[in-house]
Design a protein around this motif. Sequence first.
Motif, PDB file in Angstrom:
ATOM      1  N   ALA A 306       0.832  -1.203   0.000  1.00 41.93           N
ATOM      2  CA  ALA A 306       0.000   0.000   0.000  1.00 41.93           C
ATOM      3  C   ALA A 306       0.864   1.249   0.000  1.00 41.93           C
ATOM      4  O   ALA A 306       0.522   2.252  -0.651  1.00 41.93           O
ATOM      5  CB  ALA A 306      -0.926  -0.004   1.211  1.00 41.93           C
ATOM      6  N   SER A 307       1.989   1.215   0.719  1.00 44.18           N
ATOM      7  CA  SER A 307       2.877   2.370   0.772  1.00 44.18           C
ATOM      8  C   SER A 307       3.513   2.645  -0.588  1.00 44.18           C
ATOM      9  O   SER A 307       3.587   3.799  -1.036  1.00 44.18           O
ATOM     10  CB  SER A 307       3.965   2.128   1.825  1.00 44.18           C
ATOM     11  OG  SER A 307       4.844   3.232   1.906  1.00 44.18           O
ATOM     12  N   ILE A 308       3.957   1.585  -1.266  1.00 48.48           N
ATOM     13  CA  ILE A 308       4.531   1.755  -2.606  1.00 48.48           C
ATOM     14  C   ILE A 308       3.467   2.267  -3.564  1.00 48.48           C
ATOM     15  O   ILE A 308       3.713   3.169  -4.377  1.00 48.48           O
ATOM     16  CB  ILE A 308       5.133   0.434  -3.097  1.00 48.48           C
ATOM     17  CG1 ILE A 308       6.335   0.040  -2.236  1.00 48.48           C
ATOM     18  CG2 ILE A 308       5.552   0.536  -4.562  1.00 48.48           C
ATOM     19  CD1 ILE A 308       6.894  -1.340  -2.535  1.00 48.48           C
ATOM     20  N   ALA A 309       2.263   1.687  -3.484  1.00 45.03           N
ATOM     21  CA  ALA A 309       1.175   2.118  -4.362  1.00 45.03           C
ATOM     22  C   ALA A 309       0.826   3.588  -4.147  1.00 45.03           C
ATOM     23  O   ALA A 309       0.576   4.329  -5.105  1.00 45.03           O
ATOM     24  CB  ALA A 309      -0.061   1.250  -4.119  1.00 45.03           C
ATOM     25  N   THR A 310       0.859   4.036  -2.900  1.00 45.23           N
ATOM     26  CA  THR A 310       0.558   5.443  -2.607  1.00 45.23           C
ATOM     27  C   THR A 310       1.587   6.366  -3.237  1.00 45.23           C
ATOM     28  O   THR A 310       1.234   7.415  -3.796  1.00 45.23           O
ATOM     29  CB  THR A 310       0.517   5.665  -1.082  1.00 45.23           C
ATOM     30  OG1 THR A 310      -0.550   4.894  -0.522  1.00 45.23           O
ATOM     31  CG2 THR A 310       0.285   7.132  -0.753  1.00 45.23           C
ATOM     32  N   LEU A 311       2.854   5.978  -3.170  1.00 42.59           N
ATOM     33  CA  LEU A 311       3.904   6.791  -3.810  1.00 42.59           C
ATOM     34  C   LEU A 311       3.696   6.857  -5.298  1.00 42.59           C
ATOM     35  O   LEU A 311       3.793   7.936  -5.901  1.00 42.59           O
ATOM     36  CB  LEU A 311       5.280   6.207  -3.495  1.00 42.59           C
ATOM     37  CG  LEU A 311       5.998   6.671  -2.237  1.00 42.59           C
ATOM     38  CD1 LEU A 311       7.368   6.019  -2.153  1.00 42.59           C
ATOM     39  CD2 LEU A 311       6.146   8.185  -2.208  1.00 42.59           C
ATOM     40  N   LEU A 312       3.438   5.723  -5.916  1.00 41.36           N
ATOM     41  CA  LEU A 312       3.257   5.694  -7.365  1.00 41.36           C
ATOM     42  C   LEU A 312       2.015   6.477  -7.790  1.00 41.36           C
ATOM     43  O   LEU A 312       2.021   7.199  -8.783  1.00 41.36           O
ATOM     44  CB  LEU A 312       3.141   4.239  -7.845  1.00 41.36           C
ATOM     45  CG  LEU A 312       4.413   3.401  -7.720  1.00 41.36           C
ATOM     46  CD1 LEU A 312       4.081   1.937  -7.933  1.00 41.36           C
ATOM     47  CD2 LEU A 312       5.465   3.864  -8.721  1.00 41.36           C
ATOM     48  N   LYS A 313       0.969   6.385  -7.017  1.00 41.20           N
ATOM     49  CA  LYS A 313      -0.276   7.087  -7.321  1.00 41.20           C
ATOM     50  C   LYS A 313      -0.111   8.593  -7.225  1.00 41.20           C
ATOM     51  O   LYS A 313      -0.768   9.351  -7.954  1.00 41.20           O
ATOM     52  CB  LYS A 313      -1.366   6.624  -6.364  1.00 41.20           C
ATOM     53  CG  LYS A 313      -2.689   7.348  -6.534  1.00 41.20           C
ATOM     54  CD  LYS A 313      -3.659   6.996  -5.408  1.00 41.20           C
ATOM     55  CE  LYS A 313      -4.927   7.838  -5.488  1.00 41.20           C
ATOM     56  NZ  LYS A 313      -5.836   7.613  -4.353  1.00 41.20           N
ATOM     57  N   GLY A 314       0.806   9.030  -6.371  1.00 36.64           N
ATOM     58  CA  GLY A 314       0.972  10.464  -6.130  1.00 36.64           C
ATOM     59  C   GLY A 314       1.352  11.258  -7.348  1.00 36.64           C
ATOM     60  O   GLY A 314       1.162  12.468  -7.393  1.00 36.64           O
ATOM     61  N   ARG A 315       1.917  10.593  -8.342  1.00 39.84           N
ATOM     62  CA  ARG A 315       2.326  11.296  -9.565  1.00 39.84           C
ATOM     63  C   ARG A 315       1.337  11.125 -10.710  1.00 39.84           C
ATOM     64  O   ARG A 315       1.640  11.478 -11.834  1.00 39.84           O
ATOM     65  CB  ARG A 315       3.710  10.769 -10.009  1.00 39.84           C
ATOM     66  CG  ARG A 315       4.851  11.185  -9.065  1.00 39.84           C
ATOM     67  CD  ARG A 315       5.053  12.673  -9.078  1.00 39.84           C
ATOM     68  NE  ARG A 315       6.186  13.064  -8.246  1.00 39.84           N
ATOM     69  CZ  ARG A 315       7.417  13.212  -8.689  1.00 39.84           C
ATOM     70  NH1 ARG A 315       7.689  12.986  -9.961  1.00 39.84           N
ATOM     71  NH2 ARG A 315       8.391  13.579  -7.872  1.00 39.84           N
ATOM     72  N   GLN A 316       0.160  10.557 -10.441  1.00 36.26           N
ATOM     73  CA  GLN A 316      -0.824  10.359 -11.520  1.00 36.26           C
ATOM     74  C   GLN A 316      -1.541  11.667 -11.828  1.00 36.26           C
ATOM     75  O   GLN A 316      -1.677  12.530 -10.992  1.00 36.26           O
ATOM     76  CB  GLN A 316      -1.815   9.275 -11.123  1.00 36.26           C
ATOM     77  CG  GLN A 316      -1.172   7.936 -10.837  1.00 36.26           C
ATOM     78  CD  GLN A 316      -0.350   7.422 -11.992  1.00 36.26           C
ATOM     79  OE1 GLN A 316      -0.847   7.348 -13.116  1.00 36.26           O
ATOM     80  NE2 GLN A 316       0.902   7.072 -11.749  1.00 36.26           N
TER      81      GLN A 316
END
Length: 316
Positions: A306-316
Amino acid sequence: MLVLTGAEDGTVDPVIGHLQEQAIPIVRLDPGDFPVSASVSTELGDGAWAGTVQDAFRGVDLESVRSVYYRRPGQFTLSEGMSGPEQRWAYREARIGFGGVLLALDCLWINRPERMSAAEYKPVQLATAGRCGLSVPRTLITNVPEHAYNWAKGLSGPVVYKPLGGAFHVEEGRTRIVYANQVADLEDLLDPSLSLTAHCFQEWVAKDHEVRVVIVGGELFAVAIRAGSAAGHVDWRSDYASHRYEIVEVPADVRAGLGRYMKAMGLIYGAADFVVSPNGSWTLLEVNPNGEWAWLADAVELPVAASIATLLKGRQ
């Protein structure tokens, strides 16, 4: 969002699952499929590459990519029938052409490949960690037998041999694993074959247990690894079945040192391995810029995915 990894990499699945639940568009590709079953078609304009990268099943518009999760892509697959020189030339062109187009993407990477490549050098890791205030073991890298022997004789405790380039290697078609191990007889260090390549030796650090710290941006997930066998006590990778796991807190000075280290190396993700001595001190062994985390997350229910996904989502 673009995920670059091999077909057998199950570690990315929970990350992709979290992103799919949030309706984030995802394309998963393995650069290793290029050029046999993947293609690139791009043009340069206004300082950026426009076009597509695709495999036999899916493709991605490069202008739409806002983040990249770079995990464990395969090696480029070249057509059969090429001579050795032709293969080397084609591989270089694929790396610089296909790989270069991807590296030109101006977006968030976890992690950028060139940063990972530099961070994989253990001598660089240890020197950088020391400058960042982290404790590291006394270490020797040499191919001179007499130097290794005299250095080891000058220590007050045991000496450990560790491979520099990873535990796995292929010999005559068979995959072999070289774990860290204590040097039982220092006279073995005088073996002339030691001169054939570089070797890494470290002073044994008194160990109560080890800790893997998974670093995701500003979040730290630390798990104590308590081995239940003699082999696992020397190198926990040699005996997973004996381990007990528990979530632990990272001391403030270690947390600060890791923050400085990650900034110095230009990394967003890392898996740091520490020895925790009976007196409670933490000694860094290495920081793997692409280290595994899924088995620990499963064992103690850590929200790493979830933490990795949140980081990746932050740049969408």
